[in-house]
Design an enzyme around this catalytic site. Structure first.
Site, mmCIF file in Angstrom:
data_model
loop_
_atom_site.group_PDB
_atom_site.id
_atom_site.type_symbol
_atom_site.label_atom_id
_atom_site.label_comp_id
_atom_site.label_asym_id
_atom_site.label_seq_id
_atom_site.Cartn_x
_atom_site.Cartn_y
_atom_site.Cartn_z
ATOM 1 N N CYS A 1 0.869 -1.184 0.000
ATOM 2 C CA CYS A 1 0.000 0.000 0.000
ATOM 3 C C CYS A 1 0.904 1.232 0.000
ATOM 4 O O CYS A 1 2.079 1.140 -0.374
ATOM 5 C CB CYS A 1 -0.981 -0.020 1.174
ATOM 6 S SG CYS A 1 -0.213 0.007 2.810
ATOM 7 N N ASN B 1 2.349 1.438 4.315
ATOM 8 C CA ASN B 1 2.644 0.168 5.006
ATOM 9 C C ASN B 1 2.401 0.263 6.513
ATOM 10 O O ASN B 1 3.096 -0.366 7.313
ATOM 11 C CB ASN B 1 4.076 -0.328 4.720
ATOM 12 C CG ASN B 1 4.331 -1.774 5.160
ATOM 13 O OD1 ASN B 1 5.430 -2.110 5.587
ATOM 14 N ND2 ASN B 1 3.345 -2.625 5.049
ATOM 15 N N CYS C 1 -1.303 0.900 7.459
ATOM 16 C CA CYS C 1 -2.744 0.636 7.615
ATOM 17 C C CYS C 1 -3.200 -0.625 6.888
ATOM 18 O O CYS C 1 -3.547 -1.628 7.516
ATOM 19 C CB CYS C 1 -3.567 1.823 7.128
ATOM 20 S SG CYS C 1 -3.320 3.332 8.079
ATOM 21 N N ARG C 2 -3.213 -0.595 5.555
ATOM 22 C CA ARG C 2 -3.843 -1.674 4.801
ATOM 23 C C ARG C 2 -2.957 -2.897 4.603
ATOM 24 O O ARG C 2 -3.362 -4.030 4.910
ATOM 25 C CB ARG C 2 -4.311 -1.149 3.435
ATOM 26 C CG ARG C 2 -5.428 -0.126 3.537
ATOM 27 C CD ARG C 2 -5.624 0.639 2.229
ATOM 28 N NE ARG C 2 -4.492 1.511 1.953
ATOM 29 C CZ ARG C 2 -4.309 2.216 0.854
ATOM 30 N NH1 ARG C 2 -5.210 2.117 -0.122
ATOM 31 N NH2 ARG C 2 -3.276 3.003 0.712
ATOM 32 N N SER C 3 -1.753 -2.704 4.045
ATOM 33 C CA SER C 3 -0.936 -3.886 3.733
ATOM 34 C C SER C 3 -0.460 -4.648 4.972
ATOM 35 O O SER C 3 -0.329 -5.874 4.895
ATOM 36 C CB SER C 3 0.226 -3.537 2.794
ATOM 37 O OG SER C 3 1.106 -2.588 3.347
ATOM 38 N N ASP D 1 -8.024 3.943 1.131
ATOM 39 C CA ASP D 1 -7.060 4.378 2.143
ATOM 40 C C ASP D 1 -7.827 4.896 3.362
ATOM 41 O O ASP D 1 -8.553 5.884 3.266
ATOM 42 C CB ASP D 1 -6.204 5.491 1.533
ATOM 43 C CG ASP D 1 -5.119 5.977 2.464
ATOM 44 O OD1 ASP D 1 -5.164 5.642 3.670
ATOM 45 O OD2 ASP D 1 -4.239 6.703 1.991
HETATM 46 P P1 4NP Z 1 -1.699 2.818 4.134
HETATM 47 O O1 4NP Z 1 -2.327 4.167 4.723
HETATM 48 O O2 4NP Z 1 -1.186 3.125 2.759
HETATM 49 O O3 4NP Z 1 -2.848 1.880 4.109
HETATM 50 O O4 4NP Z 1 -0.606 2.389 5.100
HETATM 51 C C1 4NP Z 1 -1.603 5.364 4.800
HETATM 52 C C2 4NP Z 1 -0.711 5.565 5.821
HETATM 53 C C3 4NP Z 1 -0.020 6.777 5.912
HETATM 54 C C4 4NP Z 1 -0.243 7.761 4.969
HETATM 55 C C5 4NP Z 1 -1.142 7.539 3.947
HETATM 56 C C6 4NP Z 1 -1.816 6.341 3.861
HETATM 57 N N1 4NP Z 1 0.418 8.992 5.071
HETATM 58 O O5 4NP Z 1 0.115 9.912 4.289
HETATM 59 O O6 4NP Z 1 1.301 9.140 5.939
#
Ligand code: 4NP
Length: 159
Positions: free
Chosen positions: A10, A13, A15-17, A126
C-alpha cells in the site's frame, strides 16, 4: 518445493498492507500451510519505515483474532519485483507507483489485491484520514481478498 513469496503493498505500510500480511499469515497457518509461504508487506512510500502498524489497524486485527503488533513498516525495494512471486497492491495509485518502478522483465505477478476477492470492488480505500469504521470496512475487504488469494494459490500449486 520452494516457498511461494507473497508481498502486500500500500502507500504507507502502516494501515492496509500490514493487515493483509497478518490476515494472510493467519489464514495460511490455519490451513497448515505455513511452510509453503513467505509473506511480507511494504509501502510505496518510506515515510513510516520502521514504525509499528497504525493503532487502528492493530485494534481491528486484534478484534478479529489476528496479532499484527510485531510487524514493522518497510519501503518497497526495487529488488522486491524480482524476489516475490506475487505483489498484490491495494489501489490503482499503488499499482501505478509499482509499475513505474518496473524495468523490463520481473519475477512478480503484480496486480490489484481485490482481483482475487468476491467483492465487486477494485480498490481497498485508504483509511488513514477517516474514522474507525473505515478500518472495519478495510478489514472485511482484506479478509475477502486474502481468502481469494489463498484459494487461487492453493489451486495453482496443488496445495
Ligand atoms: P496505508 O495508509 O497506505 O494503508 O498504510 C496510509 C498511511 C499513511 C499515509 C497515507 C496512507 N500517510 O500519508 O502518511
Amino acid at each position: 518445493m520452494s516457498a511461494i513469496r507473497v508481498q502486500f503493498v500500500c502507500l504507507g505500510n502502516i494501515c492496509r498492507s500490514p493487515l493483509a500480511e497478518g490476515v494472510f499469515r493467519h489464514l495460511v497457518a490455519e490451513a497448515g500451510l505455513a511452510a509453503h509461504f513467505q509473506i511480507a508487506s511494504a509501502g510505496t512510500g518510506g515515510w513510516h519505515a520502521g514504525e509499528a502498524p497504525d493503532p487502528r489497524s492493530t485494534a481491528v486485527a486484534r478484534k478479529n483474532g489476528v496479532d499484527i503488533s510485531a510487524q514493522r513498516a518497510r519501503a518497497l525495494r526495487p529488488q522486491d519485483l524480482d524476489y516475490f512471486d506475487e505483489i498484490r497492491v491495494m489501489d490503482r495509485s499503488n499499482l501505478r507507483d509499482v509499475e513505474a518502478r518496473m524495468k523490463g522483465t520481473h519475477r512478480a505477478r503484480v496486480g490489484l489485491f481485490l482481483d482475487d476477492a468476491q467483492a465487486e470492488r477494485a480498490e481497498v480505500p485508504d483509511p488513514y484520514y477517516g474514522g474507525p469504521q473505515g478500518f472495519d470496512d478495510v478489514y472485511a475487504l482484506v479478509l475477502d481478498g486474502c481468502a481469494g488469494l489463498l484459494a487461487r494459490l492453493r489451486a495453482a500449486h496443488g496445495l
